[in-house]
Motif scaffolding. Sequence first.
Motif: not given
Length: 589
Positions: A389-406
């Motif tokens: 839910x936190x990741x999905x809260x704001x589509x713009x934020x989600x699109x610009x996040x650095x979230x990934x597998x690492x």
Amino acid sequence: MVRLSTIALGLLYGLSNTLGVVADTTTFTDPVIDGAIAVGFPSVNITAILTEAENELGVNGTITNNLPDESYGTPGTTVTARDLEKLQELRKRTSLRGICGAVACLSLKILFPSKTATAGTSNYAAWNNPSFWSATTYMTPTCVFRPTSVEDISLAMRLITFTQTDFNVVGGGHSAIKGWANTEDGVLIILSGLKGVNINVRGWAEVSVGERWGDVFTALDERKLMALGGRMSTVGVPGLVLGGGISYLTNQLGFVADQVKNFEVVLANGWVVNANKDANQDLFQALKGGSSNFGIVSRIDLYTWPCPKGVYSGQLYFSDTKDYPKMFDLVYKYHTVGALSDTSSHLISAFVYVTLPGMSTGMHMGAFTAFRNISASETNPGPGSALQEIVDLNPTTKASSTLKVRPYGQTAIELGAGDVTGLRQDMRDFSVYADAQLYKDIFQIWNTTMIPKHGSKTGFMGTIAFQPITTNAVAAGVARGGNSLGLESNSGTMAIINLTHQWALAGDDASILLTLDDIVLRAIALAKARNLYHPYFYLNYAHKLNNPIGSYGTASVNRLKKASKLYDPCGVFQCRVPGGFKIPGMSSC
């Protein structure tokens, strides 16, 4: 199998202080710890070195002629070791303090010419202030000593204890408190020369205390392993662990200190001992949160965990303050539901105000660090239900996040890349029980007080962060044998509220610090009024006027007192180390 029992340790402590010329290093094999345990010193005539230093300074016999008679207990009794009252009284009556520092530093220079630097030398400038994160901590010690081995520290402590000079120890230097890891006079011991991460195939890593977490994690990433450690790569190893330590894996495996296998420690008299679940257990537990009150930790062995697929992690930046009310609701939901249902997850919820170069006014930003440990069976790793839910809260934020597998360590390296050194810094914290409305109200106290008053000051950046400590995290520590943090009986999720601020000009210190004092007092009063205040202060964030060790509770403090009296019977780390969070209720120096 030979171990240093409490009785043997006491005898050795007394005997080591009796000998003018110390014995060759003795080693015992211990199957619990790889290799041999060093229990002794290189053959060095300490008294001769002190005499040489006194002669060169023209203060012949000032120290050596006033060394008191030896005193140590018999088997089974509390060891008093060297009774230093005569020398301490002499220091009070005369200007011996400065002489002690000069003798100690010159003695170190004689014994370690390339590892000791005095004011005016290039190494002094290179080793001193650059070792510290915040400009608020800069001081001028008589000399700086940079050991490269545990033997160096052992001999240095002999000289320092014999001269009764003040000293301090700095690991990563990631504190904002003046004098907590530095000293205006005496010896500053910087640990950056102790390097090495030795990964044992049997499930732990032997980490030298001069390392920073970024290098530790890089070594572990190469083996597809992970260990509990700092969440910013720039933070040093020893201070974080000795203060308890919060990790990306704390929700799953407890505090960083809970995942220590062994501490290698240099005591005040120079003896090197190991503290673990089988040897010196009282010291082992004391070091898990008791800070630098017992000795100088030279190596920390940390349990490692497989990380074959890496982790899912990254930064989420919320620039629209209209999201804030919903963000606080989701933060609370994560603290009380998500973190409990998915213990492999972790969330740092930070609210930031910063003025960037070229901007006429500052900007608010929600800077969240999301983390989730990936299980070996997952085929499509993601944030999981706890963070979705936190990741999905704001589509713009989600699109610009650095979230990934690492790889595991890359999370700390990414967060550490934004760390700034050399500015004025302040860091403080307090704890509350999780409550959405309280979070919002505390944020408003900060936002409507700090930002209007100081947001436009040169170099200003302010952060208020909300970090959960769940019952699972506490239980994980208990399962590992317990620590010194006093949270064993904690019921319900608590949150550490951390305020971190930086600015450029020393002239702004007083006004900014006064405002921070006011904000914290008002926030704590509000939490108390709603019966949501928790007395725990996380030591690694605590303000100098807080009493984090006292917040651990009476039972923990009493255990720490007992350990201090046994392993540092002369109170060297209580009396000769200025600053730092001390054990409350110890006898005054």
